[in-house]
Design a protein around this motif. Sequence first.
Motif, short mmCIF file in Angstrom:
data_model
loop_
_atom_site.label_atom_id
_atom_site.label_comp_id
_atom_site.label_asym_id
_atom_site.label_seq_id
_atom_site.Cartn_x
_atom_site.Cartn_y
_atom_site.Cartn_z
N LYS A 2 0.85 -1.20 0.00
CA LYS A 2 0.00 0.00 0.00
C LYS A 2 0.89 1.26 0.00
N ILE A 3 0.93 1.94 -1.17
CA ILE A 3 1.72 3.16 -1.27
C ILE A 3 0.82 4.28 -1.78
N VAL A 4 0.70 5.33 -1.00
CA VAL A 4 -0.12 6.47 -1.42
C VAL A 4 0.76 7.71 -1.37
N GLY A 5 0.90 8.38 -2.52
CA GLY A 5 1.71 9.59 -2.59
C GLY A 5 3.15 9.36 -2.12
N GLY A 6 3.69 8.20 -2.46
CA GLY A 6 5.07 7.91 -2.10
C GLY A 6 5.25 7.43 -0.66
N THR A 7 4.15 7.35 0.09
CA THR A 7 4.26 6.87 1.47
C THR A 7 3.73 5.45 1.58
#
Length: 434
Positions: A2-7
């Motif tokens: 789970k990666i959202v906006g590089g996080t």
Amino acid sequence: MKIVGGTWSNWSGGVSCKPREIVAPKDEVELAVAVRKAEGRVRVPGSGHSFTPLNATDGTLVDLSAFNGLKGCDPERQLATVAAATPLWGMGSLLHPLGFALKNMGDIDRQTLGGVVGTGTHGTGRTLGSFSADVASFRLLLANGEIIHCSPEENAEIYAAGRTSMGMLGVMTEIEMNVRPAYKLVEKHFIHPIDELFRQLNGLVEANRHFEFFWFPYADAAVCKSLNETDANAPMRHSAKTLQARGEHRTADEYAFAAINEVLPYMPFMLGPVHRLFSSLMPGKERVRWSHEIFPSPRTVRFNEMEYAVPYENGPDILREIVEMIRKRRINTGFPIEYRTVAADDVWLSPFYGRESATIAVHQYHRVDTTELFEACEAIFKRYGGRPHWGKRHTRSAAEVAELYPKCEPFRVLRRKLDPEGKFLNDHLRGIFQ
Ligand SMILES: Cc1cc2nc3c(=O)[nH]c(=O)nc-3n(C[C@H](O)[C@H](O)[C@H](O)COP(=O)(O)OP(=O)(O)OC[C@H]3O[C@@H](n4cnc5c(N)ncnc54)[C@H](O)[C@@H]3O)c2cc1C
């Protein structure tokens, strides 16, 4: 992953990090190049279901999702080789057509094979070991880019240490599992008053292939669950696609469970009635399914968890002490305590190394502060020589871990030999294993 906006973040949302680079190699050659070239620390998550910061890095995060699928099967020796990032929900559909199944599984099937082996994930059953204990061999990419095969005959030390190594010795690309002929299980739930349960506990553990119970600590009865082999008819198997989807959708009951957990911290007088209600609603109807369909249950309400493996014979006393402490201090929790058993094994960093164990897991809703419950429970686990589950919350120091795990020092020596620069360490792991 789970990666959202590089996080990147884990399942519970309690751990997140912003890696400098995310790489997704398609095969072992690309993986070797990516690891050799990586600047800074390299971490290789599975599906992020660990509650500890095993995968946190500001360096390189390796997305192994291309390493998925069946690689081979030896029916004579009952062995199946599977790519390391294969999700557990997919494994039943790969093995069943060959006539095989995993020997045991835990509560859910959202994780990857590499992830469950990496942390010594387990189910329940006195004669059954963890996923790591069922590994026959594996391929491992080392920090220098070399790929080796590890088994009891080849690189035997790395085999002994690598089966629960949280990605510190290298990246597993393929894992050969000991499997068994496909089987069906009948699941039964029943509620037992606590005193009665403790009187019968050894008998229940002996009499059932799998036995576990869930105790909401403000209730006076526990929800027991058994699974046993059967020849009875099971419904037609679900497709892999259905199995993938079924762990992700919240039912009306789960919405209600989450809603009550939201308000429980503000309504401590409701703890007793709510725990009694949850206990009465939890048991499901008797059912028969193929093993890979019946072991896992959906877990859509997020929580954080601490679990310790304790000597089998001390399990009941430790659990009673925990519940007494929770009640005395009126600690808020909307989740049950889960009690299981696991066979001893010979995996160096396994919580079950050389010791038949009971495991005791405490949970806290993801929006509730875990400090009071987890600190108080950990103090009790410590007094009994409990060993932490590596994927679940704990605060044990390097010195304590060395005392609890007889093979910790040899593991550290081997780790330094294979990865002298600590490429596969992050802050959390360096603090314990450098
Ligand atoms: C809802 C829920 C239910 C759970 N139920 C159980 C249960 O019943 N029994 C139990 O014991 N645990 C249980 N767990 C804990 C969980 O099984 C472990 O934390 C497991 O490691 C998660 O697998 P993952 O694929 O998400 O791996 P991650 O959490 O992403 O990673 C775990 C570790 O494995 C390493 N790793 C992953 N792939 C590789 C690879 N290819 N090579 C080398 N290292 C690798 C990672 O580097 C990391 O150190 C549960 C967790 C949750 C959230």
